[in-house]
Design a protein around this motif. Structure first.
Motif, short mmCIF file in Angstrom:
data_model
loop_
_atom_site.label_atom_id
_atom_site.label_comp_id
_atom_site.label_asym_id
_atom_site.label_seq_id
_atom_site.Cartn_x
_atom_site.Cartn_y
_atom_site.Cartn_z
N THR A 15 0.81 -1.21 0.00
CA THR A 15 0.00 0.00 0.00
C THR A 15 0.85 1.26 0.00
N GLN A 97 -3.48 -6.93 -1.97
CA GLN A 97 -4.48 -7.78 -2.60
C GLN A 97 -5.68 -6.96 -3.10
N HIS A 98 -6.42 -7.56 -4.02
CA HIS A 98 -7.75 -7.10 -4.46
C HIS A 98 -7.77 -5.89 -5.41
N ARG A 169 -14.05 -4.64 -0.96
CA ARG A 169 -12.74 -4.41 -1.57
C ARG A 169 -12.37 -5.49 -2.57
N ASP A 279 0.04 -10.06 -0.98
CA ASP A 279 1.02 -9.93 0.12
C ASP A 279 0.78 -10.91 1.27
N SER A 301 -2.50 -2.81 6.79
CA SER A 301 -3.63 -3.54 7.40
C SER A 301 -3.06 -4.49 8.44
O1 LIG Z 1 -7.06 -6.43 1.95
C1 LIG Z 1 -6.10 -7.04 2.38
C2 LIG Z 1 -6.11 -8.52 2.43
O2 LIG Z 1 -7.37 -9.05 2.19
C3 LIG Z 1 -4.87 -6.30 2.80
O3 LIG Z 1 -4.09 -7.07 3.66
C4 LIG Z 1 -4.09 -5.85 1.59
O4 LIG Z 1 -3.51 -6.99 0.95
C5 LIG Z 1 -3.06 -4.77 1.91
O5 LIG Z 1 -1.98 -5.22 2.61
P1 LIG Z 1 -0.85 -4.33 3.34
O6 LIG Z 1 -0.45 -3.22 2.45
O7 LIG Z 1 -1.39 -3.93 4.64
O8 LIG Z 1 0.29 -5.31 3.51
#
Ligand SMILES: O=C(CO)[C@@H](O)[C@H](O)COP(=O)(O)O
Ligand SMILES: Nc1ncnc2c1ncn2[C@@H]1O[C@H](COP(=O)(O)OP(=O)(O)O)[C@@H](O)[C@H]1O
Length: 524
Positions: A15, A97-98, A169, A279, A301
């Motif tokens: 992110t 993700q997503h 999401r 990730d 997250s």
């Molecule tokens: O939405 C999710 C998993 O479902 C989040 O875990 C994203 O994958 C973002 O990850 P980070 O940037 O926090 O590592």
């Protein structure tokens, strides 16, 4: 090239930043570089790597071209650090993700014919039919989620097929929203990538397929057959199968690196590009997560995940395809208000200093005199709630606490109590014998890990690498190159960081019950 000369490149497009590490055959990091979106690419004006729409705070996107420019910058940094690109035998990556990327008609051709004397970002500037990629933080798709669930007979049925009930999401409902709100742009979209397959595409010089594990975070794939569900595709958008193409097994070899990277950076033309993943799946790989362990990632997250063989259908959580074993799965819980919320608390109550934050956290007693704080700065996933909420021991609502240290402990205990509550609800086995392996930015903070340990009543371990997702990407490169997932036994072993205090269960078990009551009140 001798055996020992081989290196692997692992990237993490998360992110807030793009990281890259070159590792040797024993997975030891030789060189590591980072591009932080907010500070290194200020021209895109992101905050925490994303843009929140002022007139609709649920709409949270990131400029796709910023991610491309970040790769240009990262490659420059690795060049300045004297990385010998000719020794890299395989590349893989991991990403938030997503999130989704919309390639304009003709983009595949552009990718194939990149001019090595120019930056990627200047050549791909017009390659995206949607300029701002929806991210995992977006929560604008309530209507589309309902349609997805209705299409197959309700949330349970959708969770049974795809591993998750509809989440805002997840990519399926995000695509459906684009179809409704930007029909012209959707028509002009040649292919749709998720962030991980987008990253692979840049190296491959053509639009890369989606891997099973990250693909199971879209609400579109049957997690047992590993195929898109045609009813779900049809609900989201016309000709979607053509825009997504078939998913491939995680860690599979997609081809060799494009001539752009060979000519511009001196990569070997035989260097393999291995399917990138999400990730969290990559973290499971990079942590070498064994079956009796609970992985806890404290990144932007907060996520909790574990390896499962025979998953039950869950409604508040996710079952994803396991990235290492096509017959296994991983169970996961995700909380949006993780590190950015902790940063907000640190800035407000500890003069922007993690040291002061930790000192204040350690100074307050476990249980915090019964004071609990909940900070949902963006709409939370579990529970679905927004805003700041403070409670005293009797469950009475307060507007503020009497000291900075109480504010800090209330927020951190509030975070981990909700995580434990949802973990218990979906049957994560927490108790005697459970061990937590922590990773992500905040796992560097011992005081935070002590609270995690006390609230869960388990010892907490970390590894010498904080970024397990990036290490997972390097492992994917090695697995894809050698064709053998047994080849990653060199990962650093877990180190014990803290154990729960003896009376912690007496304190936190009743607080979990109290939390259940609180959540019922704030979400009803
Ligand atoms: O939405 C999710 C998993 O479902 C989040 O875990 C994203 O994958 C973002 O990850 P980070 O940037 O926090 O590592
Ligand atoms: N000492 C620390 N204590 C608590 N949190 C920290 C510390 N150092 C870094 N962080 C947090 O780590 C976060 C970044 O984690 P990281 O796993 O790199 O994120 P992502 O992969 O999601 O981009 C930052 O937002 C920051 O708040």
């Amino acid at each position: 090239m001798s055996e020992n000369d081989k290196t692997f490149l692992g990237l993490d497009l998360s992110t807030q930043q793009l990281k890259g590490a070159v590792v040797d055959e024993n997975l030891r990091i030789i060189c590591e570089e980072t591009v932080i979106f907010d500070t290194h690419l200020p021209e895109y004006r992101t905050n925490g790597g994303v843009t929140v729409n002022k007139s609709n705070p649920h709409e949270i996107t990131a400029p796709t071209i910023m991610w491309v420019k970040a790769l240009d910058l990262l490659m420059d940094k690795l060049t300045v650090a004297s990385v010998d690109f000719s020794k890299i035998v395989a590349i893989s990556g991991t990403a938030q993700q997503h999130g989704s990327v919309y390639w304009q008609n003709g983009a595949d051709k552009t990718l194939e014919n990149l001019d090595p004397s120019n930056f990627l970002h200047s050549q791909l500037a017009t390659s995206f039919s949607i300029a701002n990629s929806p991210t995992w933080m977006d929560s604008t798709t309530k209507i589309e989620c309902k349609c997805l669930e209705d299409a197959v007979g309700g949330p349970e049925k959708l969770a049974e097929i795809t591993g998750s009930r509809a989440y805002e999401r997840f990519t399926g409902s995000q695509i459906a929203r684009i179809v409704v709100h930007r029909p012209e742009a959707y028509r002009n979209t040649e292919r749709i990538s998720i962030v991980s397959s987008f990253l692979a595409s840049l190296f491959l010089g053509k639009i890369a397929p989606i891997d099973y594990s990250d693909g199971s975070g879209m609400n579109l794939m049957d997690i047992k057959t590993k195929k898109w569900d045609q009813r779900l595709l049809d609900t989201c958008g016309p000709n979607l199968a053509d825009k997504l193409k078939d998913p491939v097994p995680s860690c599979s070899c997609l081809g060799t690196v494009s001539s752009y990277f060979v000519e511009r950076y001196g990569f070997n033309e035989n260097c393999k590009v291995i399917a990138c993943s999400g990730d969290n799946p990559s973290s499971l790989i990079g942590m070498g997560l064994k079956k009796e362990w609970l992985g806890v990632s404290l990144g932007t997250s907060d996520t909790l995940f574990l390896w499962v063989s025979n998953p039950k259908t869950v409604l508040n959580g996710h079952i994803l395809c396991n990235p290492l074993d096509q017959h296994a799965f991983m169970a996961m819980l995700v909380f949006k208000n993780g590190s950015l919320t902790r940063e907000k608390i640190r800035n407000k109550y500890a003069h922007q200093s993690w040291d002061e934050f930790s000192e204040l956290l350690e100074r307050t007693p476990r249980g915090n005199f019964g004071y609990i704080g909940l900070h949902f700065d963006v709409e939370e996933i579990l529970p679905v709630a927004i805003g700041e909420h403070r409670f005293n021991k009797e469950g009475k609502k307060l507007t503020k606490f009497s000291s900075n240290e109480i504010e800090i402990r209330a927020a951190i205990e509030g975070q981990f109590l909700t995580r434990r509550l949802f973990a218990e609800d979906i049957g994560f086995q927490i108790g005697e014998g459970t061990k937590i392996l922590a990773t992500g930015g905040a796992s560097a903070n011992r005081a935070i890990l002590q609270v995690l340990s006390d609230v869960f009543g388990c010892p907490v371990y970390t590894q010498d690498i904080v970024n397990s997702a990036m290490m997972g990407a390097a492992c994917q490169a090695k697995i894809g190159f050698t064709g053998n997932s047994e080849n990653i036994s060199d990962l650093p072993p877990p180190k014990l960081i803290c154990e729960p205090y003896k009376n912690s269960e007496e304190i936190y078990k009743p607080m979990v019950l109290k939390m259940r009551e609180i959540l019922r009140n704030i979400t009803s």
